[in-house]
Design a protein around this motif. Structure first.
Motif, PDB file in Angstrom:
ATOM      1  N   ASP A  37      45.846 115.992  14.319  1.00 53.52           N
ATOM      2  CA  ASP A  37      45.663 114.670  13.729  1.00 53.52           C
ATOM      3  C   ASP A  37      46.984 114.201  13.138  1.00 53.52           C
ATOM      4  O   ASP A  37      47.846 115.010  12.780  1.00 53.52           O
ATOM      5  CB  ASP A  37      44.586 114.681  12.640  1.00 53.52           C
ATOM      6  CG  ASP A  37      44.101 113.278  12.296  1.00 53.52           C
ATOM      7  OD1 ASP A  37      43.212 112.777  13.009  1.00 53.52           O
ATOM      8  OD2 ASP A  37      44.625 112.678  11.339  1.00 53.52           O
ATOM      9  N   ALA A  38      47.126 112.876  13.026  1.00 48.70           N
ATOM     10  CA  ALA A  38      48.379 112.295  12.541  1.00 48.70           C
ATOM     11  C   ALA A  38      48.450 112.190  11.025  1.00 48.70           C
ATOM     12  O   ALA A  38      49.501 111.830  10.486  1.00 48.70           O
ATOM     13  CB  ALA A  38      48.565 110.907  13.154  1.00 48.70           C
ATOM     14  N   SER A  39      47.358 112.497  10.333  1.00 46.02           N
ATOM     15  CA  SER A  39      47.336 112.345   8.880  1.00 46.02           C
ATOM     16  C   SER A  39      47.346 113.686   8.163  1.00 46.02           C
ATOM     17  O   SER A  39      46.571 114.588   8.502  1.00 46.02           O
ATOM     18  CB  SER A  39      46.090 111.565   8.446  1.00 46.02           C
ATOM     19  OG  SER A  39      45.966 111.544   7.042  1.00 46.02           O
ATOM     20  N   GLY A  54      50.373 115.615  14.036  1.00 44.11           N
ATOM     21  CA  GLY A  54      51.075 114.935  15.118  1.00 44.11           C
ATOM     22  C   GLY A  54      50.263 113.803  15.704  1.00 44.11           C
ATOM     23  O   GLY A  54      49.063 113.670  15.464  1.00 44.11           O
ATOM     24  N   SER A  55      50.929 112.980  16.520  1.00 45.48           N
ATOM     25  CA  SER A  55      50.312 111.798  17.104  1.00 45.48           C
ATOM     26  C   SER A  55      49.415 112.155  18.281  1.00 45.48           C
ATOM     27  O   SER A  55      49.810 112.899  19.186  1.00 45.48           O
ATOM     28  CB  SER A  55      51.391 110.818  17.575  1.00 45.48           C
ATOM     29  OG  SER A  55      50.813 109.767  18.335  1.00 45.48           O
ATOM     30  N   ASP A  58      51.022 110.679  21.620  1.00 40.96           N
ATOM     31  CA  ASP A  58      52.304 111.177  22.116  1.00 40.96           C
ATOM     32  C   ASP A  58      52.076 112.254  23.180  1.00 40.96           C
ATOM     33  O   ASP A  58      51.390 113.255  22.922  1.00 40.96           O
ATOM     34  CB  ASP A  58      53.134 111.736  20.959  1.00 40.96           C
ATOM     35  CG  ASP A  58      54.474 112.276  21.433  1.00 40.96           C
ATOM     36  OD1 ASP A  58      55.336 111.458  21.787  1.00 40.96           O
ATOM     37  OD2 ASP A  58      54.640 113.521  21.466  1.00 40.96           O
ATOM     38  N   THR A  61      53.253 115.924  22.266  1.00 40.32           N
ATOM     39  CA  THR A  61      52.460 116.500  21.181  1.00 40.32           C
ATOM     40  C   THR A  61      51.098 116.969  21.691  1.00 40.32           C
ATOM     41  O   THR A  61      50.664 118.087  21.404  1.00 40.32           O
ATOM     42  CB  THR A  61      52.276 115.467  20.051  1.00 40.32           C
ATOM     43  OG1 THR A  61      53.555 115.078  19.552  1.00 40.32           O
ATOM     44  CG2 THR A  61      51.452 116.049  18.913  1.00 40.32           C
TER      45      THR A  61
END
Length: 385
Positions: A37-39, A54-55, A58, A61
Motif C-alpha cells: 500500500d502507498a500509505s 509503495g505505489s 508503479d 513496485t
C-alpha cells in the motif's frame, strides 16, 4: 497446497479497510500475508505478516512485490495491470485474473463488455475528453439529464455526477469518461457472486442499497432486499451471467438497478469484497471475506445463507470536519441489541470519508432498519477541536 501454518504466502494489493477485514480471516486460518500500500497509515499494516510501502500503480513496485508470493489478490482494482500480466506469465497465480481486471478497471470498457455479451445495462456514450460531451449536446446527440462517470480511478462516490445542464460540466475533470442514460429506478440492488478457481459458484442473497443523495455513497445495505422473489431471482441470474462471462475468480459484486417495470440493469461491478457485503460478517454463515479466500485458494465455498436479517450502516466523516477522528456516542450504540461497530483504523477524518461501518442483526428486517436509523442518527464521526 497446504495453506495453513505453512510457507504459503498470500499477497494482497491494497491495504485499506477491505484488506484489513480480509486479514481477520487469514489470521483465523494462520495464512501468511504480504500487503502493498502507498500509505504509511494503511489499516492493513497492523495485521499482516509483511507490509511493503509503495505505489499500486508503479510497474516495478507491483512486479517486485508479487515475485515472491504464491497467490496474489487485490482489495482495490486500481493497480498496475502490466505488472500483473508479467507475473502471470512467470507462474504467479493472480486472482482475479488480469484479463478480468482489464475489462473492469475502465468503466467505458466495462460498459462495452455488457453490450458485447447481451447483458442488460443503461445506454451510454464514450468520450475521450470532456469537451466532446459539449459537442455532442450541441449536435443533439446527447440529451440532459445524464450520468457522467470518469472512466478510471473513481471510488466511494467520486467520479460520478448527474449532469442536468452545461454548467454541471464545468468542475469536472477533462479526461476519458462516459455519459450514461439516467435510469428512473425503483431500487438499487447488489448481488455478490463467489466463483472458485475450479468453477464452483455461489451467490449471496440480493441486497438493497440506500444512497446518500449528495455524496453518492451507500448509507444503508439491507439484506435481504425487500423485493418480490421473482425479481430477486432475476437479479441473481443477471449477476451470475456477468461473473461467468467476465471469467471472475474470487468475489464479484454486481450493482444493479431495478426499474419500475421490474427489469434488471447492471450498473457496475467490483472484482473483490465490497461494501454491499459487509453485513455478512455478522449476518451470514460464511462472510464475504472468508468466501473470497475460499474462492482464490480453490477451497470448497461456504454457505452464503443468512442467519438473521442484516443491515449495514456506513460511518463516514461528517461535513465540516477534517482532522484527528472522534466517534461520538459509540458507547450508546453498543448498548443496543444486535449492533456491532467496525472501526477501520483511519486516524484522520474528512467529509464523507469511509471511517467504519455498523452491522445490525435482528429476526425482523423492519426492526433492524429502525435500529439502523437510530445508529445513523446517534453516531457522529467528527474531528478533535
Amino acid at each position: 497446497m497446504d495453506y495453513f501454518s505453512s510457507d504459503f504466502k498470500l499477497g494482497i494489493l491494497g491495504g485499506g479497510q477491505l484488506g484489513k477485514m480480509l486479514l481477520y480471516e487469514t489470521r483465523k486460518w494462520d495464512i501468511y500475508t504480504k500487503v502493498l500500500d502507498a500509505s504509511e497509515e494503511a489499516p492493513c499494516k497492523v495485521a499482516c505478516n509483511e507490509f511493503v510501502l509503495g505505489s499500486l500503480l508503479d510497474y516495478d513496485t507491483v512486479y517486485s512485490f508479487g515475485k515472491d508470493v504464491n497467490v496474489l489478490t487485490i482489495e482495490i482494482e486500481n493497480v498496475n495491470l502490466d505488472a500483473l500480466e508479467q507475473l502471470e506469465r512467470e507462474g504467479i497465480t493472480v486472482y482475479p485474473p488480469t484479463k478480468s481486471l482489464r475489462t473492469i478497471q475502465n468503466k467505458a470498457t466495462q460498459k462495452l463488455f455488457y453490450v458485447d455479451n447481451n447483458i442488460p445495462t443503461a445506454g451510454f456514450q464514450r468520450f475521450a475528453y470532456k469537451s466532446e460531451i459539449t459537442d455532442s449536446i450541441k449536435n443533439e446527440a446527447l440529451d440532459f439529464p445524464f450520468v457522467w462517470k470518469v472512466a478510471q480511478f473513481g471510488y466511494d462516490g467520486q467520479g460520478v455526477k448527474v449532469v442536468r445542464c452545461l454548467e454541471d460540466l464545468e468542475e469536472l475533470p477533462s479526461g476519458e469518461c462516459i455519459a450514461e442514460q439516467l435510469v428512473p429506478f425503483k431500487n438499487e440492488l447488489a448481488v455478490i457472486v463467489a466463483r472458485s478457481a475450479s468453477g464452483e459458484v455461489k451467490t449471496y442473497p440480493v441486497v438493497e442499497m440506500e444512497f446518500h443523495p449528495e455524496a453518492n455513497q451507500v448509507e444503508y445495505v439491507i439484506c435481504p432486499a425487500r423485493i418480490p422473489e421473482e425479481v430477486a431471482k432475476k437479479a441473481q441470474k443477471v449477476a451470475l451471467a456477468v461473473s461467468e462471462k467476465i471469467g471472475q475468480v474470487g468475489l464479484l459484486a454486481v450493482e444493479l438497478f431495478q426499474t419500475h417495470e421490474d427489469e434488471i440493469l447492471v450498473n457496475e461491478v467490483a472484482p473483490r469484497p465490497h461494501n454491499s457485503g459487509h453485513y455478512s460478517i455478522e449476518a451470514s454463515f460464511t462472510n464475504q471475506f472468508e468466501q473470497h479466500l475460499r474462492a482464490i485458494l480453490n477451497l470448497p465455498l461456504g454457505n452464503t445463507a443468512s442467519k438473521l436479517a442484516g443491515i449495514m450502516v456506513n460511518l463516514v466523516g461528517a461535513e465540516g470536519h477534517t482532522g484527528p477522528v472522534i466517534y461520538e456516542h459509540l458507547n450508546q450504540v453498543l448498548a443496543k441489541k444486535g449492533v456491532t461497530p467496525h472501526i477501520y483504523g483511519k486516524k484522520q477524518t474528512r467529509p464523507f470519508r469511509k471511517m467504519g461501518h455498523v452491522t445490525i442483526v435482528n429476526e425482523n428486517i423492519e426492526r433492524a432498519r429502525e435500529i439502523a436509523q437510530q445508529v445513523k442518527e446517534k453516531i457522529k464521526v467528527i474531528a478533535k477541536e
